[in-house]
Write a protein that holds these residues in place. Structure first.
Motif, PDB file in Angstrom:
ATOM      1  N   ARG A   1       2.035   1.752  -3.779  1.00 13.77           N
ATOM      2  CA  ARG A   1       0.844   2.097  -4.477  1.00 13.77           C
ATOM      3  C   ARG A   1       0.577   3.745  -4.130  1.00 13.77           C
ATOM      4  O   ARG A   1       0.630   4.573  -5.060  1.00 13.77           O
ATOM      5  CB  ARG A   1      -0.323   1.321  -4.076  1.00 13.77           C
ATOM      6  CG  ARG A   1      -0.178   0.190  -4.581  1.00 13.77           C
ATOM      7  CD  ARG A   1      -0.174  -0.108  -6.082  1.00 13.77           C
ATOM      8  NE  ARG A   1      -0.043  -1.469  -6.628  1.00 13.77           N
ATOM      9  CZ  ARG A   1       0.530  -1.854  -7.512  1.00 13.77           C
ATOM     10  NH1 ARG A   1       1.101  -1.017  -8.393  1.00 13.77           N
ATOM     11  NH2 ARG A   1       0.409  -2.998  -8.014  1.00 13.77           N
ATOM     12  N   ASN A   2       0.758   4.428  -3.042  1.00 15.08           N
ATOM     13  CA  ASN A   2       0.768   5.532  -2.495  1.00 15.08           C
ATOM     14  C   ASN A   2       1.857   6.224  -3.270  1.00 15.08           C
ATOM     15  O   ASN A   2       1.565   7.460  -3.676  1.00 15.08           O
ATOM     16  CB  ASN A   2       0.601   5.704  -1.147  1.00 15.08           C
ATOM     17  CG  ASN A   2      -0.624   5.235  -0.366  1.00 15.08           C
ATOM     18  OD1 ASN A   2      -1.758   5.116  -1.101  1.00 15.08           O
ATOM     19  ND2 ASN A   2      -0.703   4.890   0.805  1.00 15.08           N
TER      20      ASN A   2
ATOM     21  N   LYS B   1       1.142   6.962  -6.943  1.00 20.41           N
ATOM     22  CA  LYS B   1       0.081   7.763  -7.210  1.00 20.41           C
ATOM     23  C   LYS B   1       0.855   9.238  -7.315  1.00 20.41           C
ATOM     24  O   LYS B   1       0.397   9.974  -7.816  1.00 20.41           O
ATOM     25  CB  LYS B   1      -0.871   7.850  -6.093  1.00 20.41           C
ATOM     26  CG  LYS B   1      -1.874   6.643  -6.109  1.00 20.41           C
ATOM     27  CD  LYS B   1      -2.984   6.727  -5.023  1.00 20.41           C
ATOM     28  CE  LYS B   1      -3.804   5.578  -5.071  1.00 20.41           C
ATOM     29  NZ  LYS B   1      -4.812   5.603  -3.945  1.00 20.41           N
ATOM     30  N   GLU B   2       1.760   9.528  -6.523  1.00 21.88           N
ATOM     31  CA  GLU B   2       2.615  10.801  -6.373  1.00 21.88           C
ATOM     32  C   GLU B   2       3.294  10.925  -7.713  1.00 21.88           C
ATOM     33  O   GLU B   2       3.886  12.123  -7.855  1.00 21.88           O
ATOM     34  CB  GLU B   2       3.231  10.919  -5.214  1.00 21.88           C
ATOM     35  CG  GLU B   2       2.480  10.834  -3.952  1.00 21.88           C
ATOM     36  CD  GLU B   2       3.311  10.966  -2.798  1.00 21.88           C
ATOM     37  OE1 GLU B   2       4.447  10.945  -2.655  1.00 21.88           O
ATOM     38  OE2 GLU B   2       2.503  10.757  -1.496  1.00 21.88           O
TER      39      GLU B   2
ATOM     40  N   GLU C   1      -5.554   1.038  -8.307  1.00 20.57           N
ATOM     41  CA  GLU C   1      -4.251   1.205  -8.754  1.00 20.57           C
ATOM     42  C   GLU C   1      -3.371   0.813  -9.743  1.00 20.57           C
ATOM     43  O   GLU C   1      -2.456   1.215 -10.454  1.00 20.57           O
ATOM     44  CB  GLU C   1      -3.463   0.742  -7.439  1.00 20.57           C
ATOM     45  CG  GLU C   1      -3.939   1.363  -6.081  1.00 20.57           C
ATOM     46  CD  GLU C   1      -4.955   0.677  -5.454  1.00 20.57           C
ATOM     47  OE1 GLU C   1      -5.351  -0.349  -6.021  1.00 20.57           O
ATOM     48  OE2 GLU C   1      -5.226   0.956  -4.242  1.00 20.57           O
TER      49      GLU C   1
ATOM     50  N   LYS D   1       0.913  -1.255   0.044  1.00 23.75           N
ATOM     51  CA  LYS D   1      -0.175  -0.047   0.023  1.00 23.75           C
ATOM     52  C   LYS D   1       0.801   1.290   0.126  1.00 23.75           C
ATOM     53  O   LYS D   1       0.303   2.308  -0.690  1.00 23.75           O
ATOM     54  CB  LYS D   1      -1.000  -0.016   1.176  1.00 23.75           C
ATOM     55  CG  LYS D   1      -1.914  -1.049   1.162  1.00 23.75           C
ATOM     56  CD  LYS D   1      -2.952  -1.140   2.334  1.00 23.75           C
ATOM     57  CE  LYS D   1      -3.962  -2.190   2.244  1.00 23.75           C
ATOM     58  NZ  LYS D   1      -4.798  -2.181   3.336  1.00 23.75           N
ATOM     59  N   ASP D   2       2.079   1.128   0.817  1.00 22.52           N
ATOM     60  CA  ASP D   2       2.963   2.452   0.735  1.00 22.52           C
ATOM     61  C   ASP D   2       3.362   2.515  -0.632  1.00 22.52           C
ATOM     62  O   ASP D   2       3.615   3.678  -1.349  1.00 22.52           O
ATOM     63  CB  ASP D   2       4.133   2.083   1.634  1.00 22.52           C
ATOM     64  CG  ASP D   2       3.883   2.168   3.145  1.00 22.52           C
ATOM     65  OD1 ASP D   2       2.681   2.655   3.352  1.00 22.52           O
ATOM     66  OD2 ASP D   2       4.390   1.946   3.799  1.00 22.52           O
TER      67      ASP D   2
END
Length: 319
Positions: free
Chosen positions: A155-156, A159-160, A222, A152-153
């Protein structure tokens, strides 16, 4: 690919104690082996050895290391191969090890693992990585709670990244026969599905396996509402694979004239596919074919040291 961004393989590093025999021993007898040696093993550790020798990317291993003197050899071997290990946590517990019998008569390998409560990586160890250093993260399917949080980290982080070339690709190896690890595959870009897990789940053919798992997975926001690509090696036959859009193909492997050492062939295949996708920018079927070729080459040589000659031998054989 940005050549400076690392490929990191997350999982186990163990000591393999290997006996090569001319035929498999009869129970309750004494037998002298043809030769014996030890080497660094563990799936993620082996992935790193192959990736480093195929070239084109910096390679890192991340896993729990033991402060035991017996583990010193394994750390030294990582340094010999040029594999980065500076982010690995350490424990005072003795390292895991495997006893391996390689049978020259059939080419089989029999492995007995010993893992006396050796601690697994926790999320706090994974979270320390500076993600901008990495282009690909490969994860053994274990300790799902911590690994899923780390995914999840990533994937975040992705996104950036406005430029998709700076995003990190994630692969997961689903090998352990545990239903709870399947959730890790759903969150990845690439899934390596082990044949043993596939048959445990009731799938007895490679197409049945990859499409069965693909149908189990839900589309991921994602991944632009697509699903992970899935690869399932099916022994000497080849491998079934399905891409993110659900297109299936079977990629046969070439017959190996003489099997010298089958230990780690699956890890070699996996590393060959990752190299082809990340470094060579190949399509999924092309990458699987390269994975077969590297694994077949490894089967004909003892250990991993000769993989550094793979590309040169491929060029010479194509003349």
């Amino acid at each position: 690919m940005d050549q400076q961004r690392r490929i990191v393989c997350v999982g186990m590093c163990v000591l393999d104690v290997i006996h090569v025999v001319d035929h498999y021993p009869v129970e309750d007898t004494d037998k002298r082996c043809v030769t014996g040696y030890w080497q660094r093993g563990g799936n993620a550790s082996n992935n790193c050895s192959v990736l480093q020798q195929l070239g084109g990317a910096h390679v890192e291993f991340l896993g729990m290391l033991s402060a035991s003197p017996a583990f010193g050899f394994l750390c030294e071997d990582c340094h010999k191969y040029g594999i980065a290990i500076e982010n690995c946590p350490k424990t005072e517990k003795d390292p895991p090890f495997s006893s391996v019998i390689l049978n020259n008569e059939t080419g089989s390998r029999t492995i007995i693992h010993s893992n006396p409560e050796f601690p697994l990586l926790e999320y706090k160890h994974l979270a320390q990585l500076k993600l901008s250093n990495y282009g690909w993260v490969h994860l053994e399917g274990r300790n799902p709670e911590s690994v899923l949080q780390f995914i999840k980290d990533i994937r975040n982080y992705n996104k950036e990244m406005k430029n998709t070339i700076n995003q990190i690709r994630i692969s997961v190896e689903l090998e352990k026969i545990k239903d709870e690890i399947l959730i890790l595959g759903e969150s990845a870009d690439i899934v390596f599905l082990g044949k043993d897990l596939a048959t445990y789940l009731g799938w007895n053919q490679p197409e049945e396996a990859v499409m069965g798992l693909y149908d189990k997975f839900k589309p991921q926001a994602e991944l632009n509402n697509s699903k992970p690509a899935i690869i399932c090696p099916w022994g000497a036959e080849g491998a079934g694979c399905v891409d993110a859009q659900g297109n299936y193909c079977f990629v046969p492997s070439k017959k190996v004239p003489l099997i010298v050492d089958s230990l780690g062939a699956g890890d070699t295949f996996c590393a060959g596919v990752i190299h082809a996708l990340q470094v060579l920018n190949k399509s999924l079927p092309e990458a699987v074919q390269i994975g077969h070729s590297v694994a077949g080459y490894k089967l004909g040589h003892r250990g991993y040291d000769n993989i550094k000659n793979f590309w040169q031998d491929q060029r010479e054989n194509s003349k």
